[in-house]
Design an enzyme around this catalytic site. Structure first.
Site, PDB file in Angstrom:
ATOM      1  N   TYR A  19     -29.574  12.652   5.385  1.00  0.00           N
ATOM      2  CA  TYR A  19     -28.976  11.349   5.048  1.00  0.00           C
ATOM      3  C   TYR A  19     -29.894  10.204   5.472  1.00  0.00           C
ATOM      4  O   TYR A  19     -30.190   9.309   4.670  1.00  0.00           O
ATOM      5  CB  TYR A  19     -27.598  11.214   5.726  1.00  0.00           C
TER       6      TYR A  19
HETATM    7  N1  NAP Z   1     -19.156   1.275   6.672  1.00  0.00           N
HETATM    8  C1  NAP Z   1     -20.094   1.204   7.617  1.00  0.00           C
HETATM    9  O1  NAP Z   1     -19.786   0.997   8.798  1.00  0.00           O
HETATM   10  C2  NAP Z   1     -21.554   1.357   7.248  1.00  0.00           C
HETATM   11  C3  NAP Z   1     -22.502   1.637   8.260  1.00  0.00           C
HETATM   12  C4  NAP Z   1     -23.839   1.806   7.884  1.00  0.00           C
HETATM   13  C5  NAP Z   1     -24.248   1.667   6.560  1.00  0.00           C
HETATM   14  N2  NAP Z   1     -23.299   1.387   5.613  1.00  0.00           N
HETATM   15  C6  NAP Z   1     -23.748   1.279   4.219  1.00  0.00           C
HETATM   16  O2  NAP Z   1     -23.087   0.186   3.596  1.00  0.00           O
HETATM   17  C7  NAP Z   1     -22.753   0.541   2.238  1.00  0.00           C
HETATM   18  C8  NAP Z   1     -21.239   0.412   2.030  1.00  0.00           C
HETATM   19  O3  NAP Z   1     -20.563   1.193   3.017  1.00  0.00           O
HETATM   20  P1  NAP Z   1     -19.130   1.832   2.740  1.00  0.00           P
HETATM   21  O4  NAP Z   1     -18.718   2.499   4.002  1.00  0.00           O
HETATM   22  O5  NAP Z   1     -18.251   0.823   2.100  1.00  0.00           O
HETATM   23  O6  NAP Z   1     -19.579   2.943   1.648  1.00  0.00           O
HETATM   24  P2  NAP Z   1     -18.715   4.185   1.087  1.00  0.00           P
HETATM   25  O7  NAP Z   1     -17.308   3.785   0.938  1.00  0.00           O
HETATM   26  O8  NAP Z   1     -19.009   5.409   1.924  1.00  0.00           O
HETATM   27  O9  NAP Z   1     -19.429   4.442  -0.317  1.00  0.00           O
HETATM   28  C9  NAP Z   1     -19.434   3.487  -1.337  1.00  0.00           C
HETATM   29  C10 NAP Z   1     -19.200   4.131  -2.650  1.00  0.00           C
HETATM   30  O10 NAP Z   1     -20.316   4.915  -3.070  1.00  0.00           O
HETATM   31  C11 NAP Z   1     -19.810   5.753  -4.078  1.00  0.00           C
HETATM   32  N3  NAP Z   1     -20.631   6.926  -4.397  1.00  0.00           N
HETATM   33  C12 NAP Z   1     -20.870   8.003  -3.624  1.00  0.00           C
HETATM   34  N4  NAP Z   1     -21.547   8.929  -4.324  1.00  0.00           N
HETATM   35  C13 NAP Z   1     -21.716   8.424  -5.566  1.00  0.00           C
HETATM   36  C14 NAP Z   1     -22.285   8.920  -6.764  1.00  0.00           C
HETATM   37  N5  NAP Z   1     -22.820  10.166  -6.839  1.00  0.00           N
HETATM   38  N6  NAP Z   1     -22.281   8.140  -7.857  1.00  0.00           N
HETATM   39  C15 NAP Z   1     -21.711   6.921  -7.833  1.00  0.00           C
HETATM   40  N7  NAP Z   1     -21.139   6.389  -6.738  1.00  0.00           N
HETATM   41  C16 NAP Z   1     -21.118   7.150  -5.616  1.00  0.00           C
HETATM   42  C17 NAP Z   1     -18.493   6.237  -3.523  1.00  0.00           C
HETATM   43  O11 NAP Z   1     -17.647   6.574  -4.619  1.00  0.00           O
HETATM   44  P3  NAP Z   1     -16.336   7.468  -4.417  1.00  0.00           P
HETATM   45  O12 NAP Z   1     -15.292   6.472  -4.058  1.00  0.00           O
HETATM   46  O13 NAP Z   1     -16.125   8.140  -5.698  1.00  0.00           O
HETATM   47  O14 NAP Z   1     -16.652   8.425  -3.298  1.00  0.00           O
HETATM   48  C18 NAP Z   1     -17.997   5.071  -2.681  1.00  0.00           C
HETATM   49  O15 NAP Z   1     -16.892   4.400  -3.227  1.00  0.00           O
HETATM   50  C19 NAP Z   1     -23.241   1.970   2.025  1.00  0.00           C
HETATM   51  O16 NAP Z   1     -24.508   1.942   1.404  1.00  0.00           O
HETATM   52  C20 NAP Z   1     -23.351   2.530   3.430  1.00  0.00           C
HETATM   53  O17 NAP Z   1     -24.303   3.555   3.568  1.00  0.00           O
HETATM   54  C21 NAP Z   1     -21.976   1.252   5.927  1.00  0.00           C
END
Ligand code: NAP
Length: 241
Positions: free
Chosen positions: A153
């Protein structure tokens, strides 16, 4: 379609959490038209569409869907002011061993799709009437810390950061390209008190900041005329401890 959007904001994977929050913030606080992708259809997606955003279903695990996605964005938009690579999947190394479908998916979602979209949607960004045009990727602060449990990852997120730096150079000076690297933003439902205590203690600013700090970072990057090729860490001073 006659009235295409001008200076639209395009966000990938915005059907929940941070992406959906950003869509709502843009709708409530700006005049930018919003186009977003989602993979799973859920109530939140319908809510965003009801607010006026255009939602396009796309699974980046199937790369053959990408040309069709680009065509749909071009059908709706004459120009883009901003593209955000937000779609992500968080898997540990047991869930994504080398040679598995899941390992490949990490790199399709975090690297190959952003690379393709940057190249194919560059003309729409260049067509924006705004003097400032942006691409922003969402990576992960843990790229800097390294974790032995999430090697695949984090290496895919490190590649995303590097990809954004490369496009920052390639697209300068017309389009700024930056990255946001979040650490703890919001706890997940079900995280227990011990885990929360441990996570909070890792930062000099021991708070759960919420999605608002990502919105603030996006606004900063969009409005700065002098910032490109940067990864903006949202880490509460974790690097100080
Ligand atoms: N939340 C945090 O604390 C945190 C910390 C570090 C980094 N980030 C980064 O910030 C961003 C947003 O975070 P988040 O927690 O809101 O993200 P998330 O909910 O884990 O992911 C965002 C979306 O990506 C979609 N996705 C996954 N695989 C996919 C695919 N094959 N094709 C199309 N879409 C796909 C998912 O769709 P599905 O709904 O269908 O699964 C999900 O709704 C991400 O890039 C994450 O890595 C977040």
């Amino acid at each position: 379609m006659t009235n295409k959007y001008e200076d639209a904001v395009f966000i990938t994977g915005a059907g929940q959490r941070i992406g959906a929050f950003l869509v709502r913030q843009f709708i409530h606080n700006t005049d930018f038209p919003i186009v977003f992708t989602y993979r799973s259809h859920r109530a939140e997606v319908d809510e965003l569409i009801a607010l006026g955003a255009i939602g396009i279903q796309a699974d980046f695990n199937d790369l053959t869907e990408l040309p069709g996605l680009v065509e749909q964005v071009k059908t709706h938009c004459k120009s883009l002011r901003l593209m955000i690579h937000n779609a992500s999947l968080w898997l540990n190394d047991e869930q994504a061993p080398p040679l598995s479908e899941k390992y490949a998916e990490l790199f399709k979602v975090h690297v190959e799709t952003p690379n393709y979209l940057n190249q194919l949607l560059q003309p729409l960004l260049q067509a924006s009437s705004s003097p400032l045009k942006d691409i922003i990727s969402l990576s992960d602060y843990s790229v800097n810390k390294v974790q032995e449990t999430h090697i695949a990852y984090l290496s895919s997120k490190a590649a995303l950061q590097n990809l954004s730096m490369g496009f920052a150079k390639k697209f300068a000076p017309e389009i700024k390209v930056n990255d946001i690297a979040p650490a703890l933003i919001k706890f997940n439902q079900g995280d227990d008190e011990d885990y929360k205590h441990k996570r909070l203690a890792q930062a000099a600013l021991p708070i759960e900041p919420g999605y608002e700090v990502v919105w603030q970072a996006v606004q900063y990057l969009m409005n700065s005329p002098y910032t490109t090729g940067t990864s903006l860490q949202l880490n509460g001073g974790r690097h100080l401890l």
